[in-house]
Scaffold this motif. Structure first.
Motif, PDB file in Angstrom:
ATOM      1  N   TYR A 306      -2.912   5.784  -2.875  1.00 48.39           N
ATOM      2  CA  TYR A 306      -1.683   5.784  -1.731  1.00 48.39           C
ATOM      3  C   TYR A 306      -2.811   5.863  -0.298  1.00 48.39           C
ATOM      4  CZ  TYR A 306       1.551   8.333  -4.992  1.00 48.39           C
ATOM      5  OH  TYR A 306       1.868   8.984  -5.757  1.00 48.39           O
ATOM      6  N   THR A 307      -3.745   5.747  -0.422  1.00 45.37           N
ATOM      7  CA  THR A 307      -4.713   5.174   0.623  1.00 45.37           C
ATOM      8  C   THR A 307      -4.989   3.400   1.014  1.00 45.37           C
ATOM      9  OG1 THR A 307      -7.193   5.333  -0.493  1.00 45.37           O
ATOM     10  CG2 THR A 307      -6.379   7.309  -0.051  1.00 45.37           C
ATOM     11  N   THR A 308      -4.726   2.893  -0.417  1.00 44.70           N
ATOM     12  CA  THR A 308      -4.702   0.972   0.193  1.00 44.70           C
ATOM     13  C   THR A 308      -3.550   1.132   0.325  1.00 44.70           C
ATOM     14  OG1 THR A 308      -4.806   0.958  -2.228  1.00 44.70           O
ATOM     15  CG2 THR A 308      -6.733   1.200  -1.146  1.00 44.70           C
ATOM     16  N   ASP A 309      -2.930  -0.201   0.388  1.00 47.39           N
ATOM     17  CA  ASP A 309      -1.292  -0.279   0.975  1.00 47.39           C
ATOM     18  C   ASP A 309      -0.860  -0.579  -0.710  1.00 47.39           C
ATOM     19  OD1 ASP A 309      -1.994  -1.446   3.378  1.00 47.39           O
ATOM     20  OD2 ASP A 309      -2.172  -3.166   3.323  1.00 47.39           O
ATOM     21  N   ASN A 310       0.197   0.291  -0.081  1.00 41.86           N
ATOM     22  CA  ASN A 310       0.995   0.687  -1.879  1.00 41.86           C
ATOM     23  C   ASN A 310       2.817   0.948  -1.049  1.00 41.86           C
ATOM     24  OD1 ASN A 310       1.790   3.646  -1.801  1.00 41.86           O
ATOM     25  ND2 ASN A 310      -0.191   3.478  -1.019  1.00 41.86           N
ATOM     26  N   ALA A 311       3.189   0.897  -1.691  1.00 44.46           N
ATOM     27  CA  ALA A 311       4.635   1.018  -1.642  1.00 44.46           C
ATOM     28  C   ALA A 311       5.341   2.464  -1.854  1.00 44.46           C
ATOM     29  CB  ALA A 311       5.668  -0.255  -2.527  1.00 44.46           C
ATOM     30  N   ALA A 312       4.770   3.259  -2.289  1.00 43.70           N
ATOM     31  CA  ALA A 312       5.264   4.388  -2.668  1.00 43.70           C
ATOM     32  C   ALA A 312       5.216   4.787  -1.030  1.00 43.70           C
ATOM     33  CB  ALA A 312       4.353   4.969  -3.006  1.00 43.70           C
TER      34      ALA A 312
END
Length: 340
Positions: A306-312
């Protein structure tokens, strides 16, 4: 799933990762990311290539996210997407797809600020994880942004400090490039730094007023240092690589922590949440842990995915906006520059 559950399909396409996630309320059912390895050959993200790759990836990524979540399209409550900030070509792919899918399914469309999402990723429900209490300070650090944000509520945020030039992630990557490390260089530099002496070499800490940052001078200092030392000894980098990486990382962490400590002193807020891809850095995580133990801070660091670019993280903002009925219409457009 219950009939009252809110099912959000989230789409993230701000840079070079095509991502889709499905959330049931504030819980993540799936979180799929397709990375673009094509940029490695160029030592950085090429915007035109990124947007083309998004076009190729977006359908299979969304299909996989729905499949992993066990959710059919007709079960979706809304579509959330990254409106900005980011690369315009990349944003357009995600925005256009989200608008089309929402229209086809006749369900609400929710626009999300990418930087707000990095901050609100802390509110994803997972194994009764502890969440920051309002008000808190958020340190958002990534390849494109470096900010200290005072967060009074889910959508009550005030930027109280930010970089005047380069982002911290760029400082890591460019320093790594100077040392001949492969792209993306930040994680490689971090790994080597853990084996070196952080005080082996001294680099300058920029004097910037208030709570703002500057990293361009540090990159220049690293470049001149390497040029000077390799002029004396062509094998200097090879002989001292771990120590150079450790010293660069130590300096960057000192810059961040100096401003964060100043922000705590000025606001009196000791709830500290960190977000963005650079928050995966071991030196930064250790410094925050030390501050928690020695300064009485309450620190919050999200899971690596959840730190790098993600859709969550886009999905949790979508869920919170859904509860408020904060929907976009079909006239919504992507914005490369989009402040909190």
């Amino acid at each position: 799933m219950k009939t009252k559950d809110v099912i959000i399909l989230a789409i993230e396409s701000s840079c070079d990762d095509t991502a889709a996630a499905v959330l049931c309320n504030d819980r993540v059912l799936s979180n799929v990311v397709a990375t673009q390895e094509i940029h490695e050959a160029y030592g950085g993200v090429v915007p035109e290539l990124a947007s083309r790759a998004h076009q190729q990836n977006i359908v299979p990524v969304i299909h996989q996210a729905l499949k992993q979540a066990g959710v059919e399209k007709n079960e979706l409550s809304a579509i959330a997407f990254t409106k900005g900030p980011g690369l315009m070509g990349s944003l357009l792919v995600g925005t256009s797809f989200a608008k089309s899918l929402a229209m086809g399914l006749n369900i609400p469309l929710i626009e999300v600020n990418h930087m707000q999402a990095h901050i609100l990723a802390h509110f994803i429900e997972e194994d009764n994880n502890k969440k920051p209490q309002f008000p808190f300070l958020a340190l958002t650090i990534s390849g494109g942004h470096t900010q200290i944000v005072k967060v009074n509520g889910f959508f009550e945020m005030e930027v109280i400090g930010q970089t005047q030039d380069d982002a911290v992630g760029e400082a890591f990557d460019k320093s790594a490039k100077i040392l001949g490390l492969p792209y993306p260089g930040g994680p490689v530099l971090d790994k080597l730094a853990q084996q070196g002496n952080p005080r082996a070499f001294e680099f300058p800490i920029p004097k910037v007023g208030g709570l703002d940052f500057s990293f361009s001078g540090l990159k220049t200092a690293v470049l001149y240092f390497v040029q000077r030392e390799t002029g004396k000894d062509p094998e200097f980098i090879e002989k001292n690589l771990n120590d150079i990486c450790a010293s660069v990382q130590y300096t960057i962490v000192q810059i961040l922590m100096k401003k964060l400590k100043k922000a705590v002193k000025e606001t009196g807020i000791r709830e500290i949440a960190v977000g963005g891809g650079v928050s995966a850095n071991s030196g930064i995580r250790k410094s925050l842990t030390d501050a928690r133990n020695n300064l009485g801070w309450k620190t919050y660091i999200p899971k690596f995915e959840y730190t790098t670019d993600n859709a969550a993280m886009i999905g949790i903002v979508g869920y919170l906006k859904y509860l408020e009925g904060d929907f976009a219409d079909q006239r919504v457009a992507a914005k490369a520059r989009y402040s909190i």
